[in-house]
Design a protein around this motif. Structure first.
Motif, PDB file in Angstrom:
ATOM      1  N   UNK B  64       0.852  -1.183   0.000  1.00  0.00           N
ATOM      2  CA  UNK B  64       0.000   0.000   0.000  1.00  0.00           C
ATOM      3  C   UNK B  64       0.893   1.239   0.000  1.00  0.00           C
ATOM      4  N   UNK B  65       0.389   2.348  -0.534  1.00  0.00           N
ATOM      5  CA  UNK B  65       1.155   3.587  -0.429  1.00  0.00           C
ATOM      6  C   UNK B  65       0.522   4.542   0.581  1.00  0.00           C
ATOM      7  N   UNK B 113       4.121   1.198   2.458  1.00  0.00           N
ATOM      8  CA  UNK B 113       3.967   2.319   3.365  1.00  0.00           C
ATOM      9  C   UNK B 113       3.527   1.761   4.702  1.00  0.00           C
ATOM     10  N   UNK B 114       3.642   2.559   5.729  1.00  0.00           N
ATOM     11  CA  UNK B 114       3.297   2.067   7.069  1.00  0.00           C
ATOM     12  C   UNK B 114       1.859   2.444   7.370  1.00  0.00           C
ATOM     13  N   UNK B 115       1.043   1.410   7.569  1.00  0.00           N
ATOM     14  CA  UNK B 115      -0.361   1.674   7.893  1.00  0.00           C
ATOM     15  C   UNK B 115      -0.587   1.209   9.315  1.00  0.00           C
ATOM     16  N   UNK B 120       1.724  -4.081  12.397  1.00  0.00           N
ATOM     17  CA  UNK B 120       0.580  -4.465  11.557  1.00  0.00           C
ATOM     18  C   UNK B 120       1.001  -4.596  10.097  1.00  0.00           C
ATOM     19  N   UNK B 121       1.776  -3.614   9.644  1.00  0.00           N
ATOM     20  CA  UNK B 121       2.189  -3.607   8.245  1.00  0.00           C
ATOM     21  C   UNK B 121       3.111  -4.782   7.947  1.00  0.00           C
ATOM     22  N   UNK B 122       4.066  -4.985   8.822  1.00  0.00           N
ATOM     23  CA  UNK B 122       5.024  -6.076   8.615  1.00  0.00           C
ATOM     24  C   UNK B 122       4.289  -7.420   8.639  1.00  0.00           C
ATOM     25  N   UNK B 123       3.314  -7.536   9.519  1.00  0.00           N
ATOM     26  CA  UNK B 123       2.575  -8.802   9.620  1.00  0.00           C
ATOM     27  C   UNK B 123       1.856  -9.104   8.298  1.00  0.00           C
TER      28      UNK B 123
END
Lengths: 474, 409
Positions: B64-65, B113-115, B120-123
């Motif tokens: 995601x961006x 991107x970091x959401x 959460x994002x890495x998972x």
């Protein structure tokens, strides 16, 4: 004069057998004509190949065989003869093939390189389209035009890669067919086959168009790696003209665009993320440790991985201070876990050291990259002085009865006295902030001593100092 | 309005183009003969090239961006007005496999991107890699851009599925990171790199029973540094690189010339990307990794601490160290041959092989592939001596292109 006619399919095996046979009869390279099945007749009358192996035992190393089998795929009609010449010469002169400056060796390597590149480009530029599946397995096909006779040597790669689907690669020389897990070769189709449209090609085009950075146009680099001769069979290349036509305009528009206002949500998100400011004076040992993580008082933090804070029992009556973290400590973020630390922990166990706070005079690893390693460098006085702040905080919160200074840097950090260590070892001095400091060796000094007896002595002294520290601190 | 897969791909490929790496080589050897789909482990394959001269080896996309960080140099920063999109994990998996089956790519390079939060994002990224490996038996290449703030457990799991992990150092100097990427911390980034190195080394150890641990990121880790967005000179950059190589055993440091992005932040200059500088940095990087040069030797040639843009860094070094030349090609050590301008590592290997068959002469060197017009002043051979050329005042001018006339208007 002998003549060997190589078939369109399976020519490598025919060449290999004929070459071995002819070399065993010591047939000179000039007496052989190598032809391809579809080529016309030769200029000379020829005699049949000798029957059975000749008197010579033909030898070749594995790398040589691999080289020659690559060379014979070259489209140059001379390639088969040159390969035989090399094999024949190898029977009397083993060294020439290993000499990169030898003209024939050089020529063979050039040809092999060209063939390998052709195969590599086939692995890169074959584009499958999906066919209607006949059974369970999905089915794909591609048309590709190699420069050399690369199909038989190059397609087993696809069999390994696409084992769970059926596929077919048609070329002007041969067709490779992979069905139900078996690869076979068939004669080429008469004309280029019509392959059905594939919806994924549009997605691929979208990707190709959008991964391109218009600010970095470098057409020659593209063409040298993706030669134009391959373009007609690559679906994405027809997008290139329009991408280039628009590139400069896109960059110009980016430059001209004024910075926009951030979207409304951004301020809220950033506010939520903002870290709470660090207090000037930490109220607890944990708070001090947190603050130390972001320390930039000296420049050591730029090279080191992280701050290595002390660890142990915060209520300990004894504190042991080393010089600085080493390579291992820096990576793990914990004090005394490298070779010197392991030794120290052994000696501590021998000396009966109980609850203790372990830390260093300087909290960042100082090193110089050398080759593939990071060479330890001792901290200088400025660095030690900057780090005083953190050591002081640790001491304030731990309140040790006694502190052991391991080595000169720790001794200086604690006492402010920079005189040589040897005469001071085993004595108790007074810390800058008051309180007794027992001076001893740093365990890495023990590791550096080459002389075993000397090292044993020093180890005994460190152990004795630690035992005494336990008693004095109690 | 709901975005189509086509639209999402356009946005999320566009957002991924600023990552330079597309390497797919040097991982463990495996293929689909034992089931599943795909192979890896040979040299990487570049399946296509875009007109920017960069290869396409992997499907390089963002999950995601959307991003909660505000890094000034990044098109996806929270304060940018760029159009946003988000793939579902299933969409990423399908795109990867369908592209792979048509032989467009070697595998996936997934970044994001970091959401919500780094974990959460890495998972989610780990989940995509796990689906590819476990549900689809995918044997192709996977590169995961790791989020340094994510937990060690997630990064360790990522290493089980990915061939390569990378963590971007972003900028060569810590103060630039603090200023331009305020939500990132240089010490956290380095700490994560150290973690990857340690997990990788642990995976290479055999246990006491002789059993190997599970493979962890067999193609190692890499990083990327943006060049030209801050005031760092080349000495800063190369020093940082050499610390990264020695400290975290990186396979590669990628240098990315800062290039204009749509909806740029006012904090950064929108100049032409410094492509030549980027090129020289790569050359210098090669000299450090394969030619035995230290960062200081290369960067200290000019007092400015910047590399000479007109000539390559090895030649620049040789020109200020002429006391070491000319070198006798038939007697010099490998280390010294590697320092001769115009000799690459392959050339040096071939010279050493050829020396076993007798003295090497000028024409042999040409055949071997040495760039003799560059090497001439720095070597002696039985049939070649540079004479006064080595020490001549005009030597640099022989190699540097004539200065361009400045435009008056």
């Amino acid at each position: 004069m002998y003549r060997v006619t190589l078939p369109q399919l399976g020519f490598a095996a025919v060449w290999r057998d004929a070459a071995r046979n002819l070399a065993s009869h010591d047939v000179p390279p000039e007496d052989i004509e190598w032809l391809r099945g579809d080529g016309g007749g030769g200029l000379f009358d020829h005699e049949p190949l000798p029957e059975g192996d000749g008197p010579l035992k033909v030898v070749a190393t594995k790398p040589l065989i691999d080289l020659l089998e690559t060379v014979i795929c070259h489209s140059d009609p001379e390639s088969r003869a040159l390969a035989y010449r090399a094999l024949s010469r190898h029977q009397n002169d083993r060294g020439a093939i290993a000499n990169p400056a030898d003209p024939l060796t050089d020529k063979l390597h050039d040809m092999a390189k060209s063939v390998r590149r052709d195969i590599h480009k086939m692995h890169a530029f074959v584009r499958f389209r999906e066919l209607e599946a006949e059974g369970e397995r999905r089915s794909f096909a591609a048309w590709f035009e190699p420069t050399h006779w690369s199909v038989e040597r190059g397609t087993p790669f696809f069999a390994k890669r696409f084992g769970d689907m059926d596929w077919l690669i048609a070329t002007p020389q041969a067709t490779a067919i992979f069905k139900d897990g078996a690869l076979r070769f068939a004669p080429p189709p008469e004309t280029r086959p019509d392959l059905p449209d594939d919806a994924s090609e549009a997605l691929w085009g979208t990707y190709f168009r959008n991964i391109f950075n218009p600010a970095r146009v470098k057409i020659s680099a593209m063409k040298s790696e993706m030669p134009v001769k391959y373009w007609k069979n690559l679906p994405e290349t027809r997008l290139i003209p329009e991408m280039l036509a628009d590139a400069e305009g896109r960059v110009e528009r980016m430059r001209a665009a004024m910075p926009t206002d951030p979207p409304k949500r951004s301020a809220k998100i950033l506010e939520r993320l903002a870290a709470a400011p660090m207090p000037d004076m930490p109220d607890s040992l944990e708070e001090a440790g947190q603050a130390a993580r972001a320390c930039t008082r000296c420049h050591l933090c730029e090279a080191a991985t992280q701050t290595v804070w002390g660890e142990g029992d915060p209520d300990a009556r004894l504190m042991i201070v080393g010089e600085q973290p080493g390579d291992h400590e820096d990576l793990q973020g914990r004090p005394f876990v490298g070779p010197a630390g392991t030794l120290l922990r052994e000696i501590m166990a021998d000396a009966g050291v109980g609850p203790v706070w372990l830390t260093n005079a300087v909290k960042h690893f100082k090193f110089q990259p050398r080759g593939k390693r990071r060479m330890h460098q001792s901290p200088d006085r400025t660095e030690i002085e900057h780090c005083q702040w953190w050591l002081g905080l640790e001491r304030r919160f731990i309140q040790p009865q006694l502190t052991v200074a391991l080595g000169a840097s720790a001794a200086y950090a604690l006492t402010g006295n920079a005189r040589p260590l040897t005469p001071r070892r085993g004595t108790i001095e007074t810390a800058r902030d008051g309180g007794p400091v027992l001076i001893s060796w740093h365990p890495s000094y023990l590791l550096r001593l080459r002389d075993a007896a000397q090292a044993e002595d020093a180890r005994g002294q460190l152990r004795a100092d630690l035992s005494r520290a336990v008693a004095e601190a109690a | 309005m709901k975005q189509s897969l086509q639209q999402k791909l356009a946005i999320l490929a566009d957002a991924a183009k600023y990552d330079a790496s597309c390497a797919s080589s040097g991982t463990s050897r495996r293929d689909s003969r034992s089931g599943g789909i795909g192979s890896a482990g040979g040299t990487g394959i570049c399946h296509a090239y875009t007109p920017d001269g960069r290869c396409i080896s992997l499907l390089k996309i963002l999950m995601t961006n959307f991003c909660i960080y505000d890094c000034a140099y990044c098109i996806n920063r929270v304060s940018s007005q760029v159009e946003r999109a988000r793939f579902s994990p299933e969409e990423v998996v399908t795109l990867t496999l369908e592209f792979y089956r048509r032989n467009y790519i070697e595998g996936l390079f997934l970044s994001s991107g970091i959401i919500r939060s780094p974990d959460d994002t890495m998972a989610d990224m780990v989940r995509i890699a796990r689906m590819l490996r476990q549900d689809h038996g995918f044997k192709g290449y996977i590169h995961l851009k790791t989020i340094p703030e994510a937990s060690r457990e997630l990064i360790d799991e990522a290493g089980l599925y990915a061939d390569r992990l990378s963590i971007n150092i972003e900028l060569p100097r810590d103060d630039s990171v603090r200023q331009l990427a305020p939500q990132k911390k240089p010490e956290t980034i380095r700490g994560a790199m150290a973690g990857v190195r340690m997990s990788r080394e642990a995976s290479l150890d055999r246990s006491h029973t002789g059993k190997r641990a599970a493979k962890f990121a067999p193609a190692g880790q890499s990083t990327q540094m943006i060049v030209g967005a801050d005031g760092a000179n080349d000495r800063d950059i190369l020093t940082t690189s050499s610390r990264l190589y020695t400290g975290y055993k990186l396979r590669r440091v990628y240098y990315s010339a800062f290039s204009p992005i749509p909806d740029a932040s006012s904090a950064l200059p929108l100049v032409k990307p410094p492509m030549m500088r980027e090129h020289r940095l790569y050359q210098a990087d090669w000299l450090m990794r394969f030619y035995g040069f230290e960062a200081g030797e290369i960067a200290d040639v000019a007092p400015s601490g910047n590399l000479d843009l007109a000539i390559d860094p090895k030649l620049a070094w040789a020109l200020v160290n002429r006391q070491d030349f000319p070198v006798d090609v038939n007697r010099a050590s490998r280390d010294m041959l590697l320092r001769v301008p115009g000799f690459g590592t392959k050339t040096v290997d071939r010279i050493i092989a050829a020396r076993r068959s007798g003295p090497v002469r000028y024409h042999d060197l040409l055949r071997i592939g040495a760039l003799m017009n560059k090497a001439q002043p720095f070597v002696t051979l039985p049939d070649w001596h540079p004479g006064g050329l080595t020490d001549s005042d005009t030597l640099r001018a022989r190699f540097a292109p004539a200065p361009e006339q400045m435009s008056l208007f």
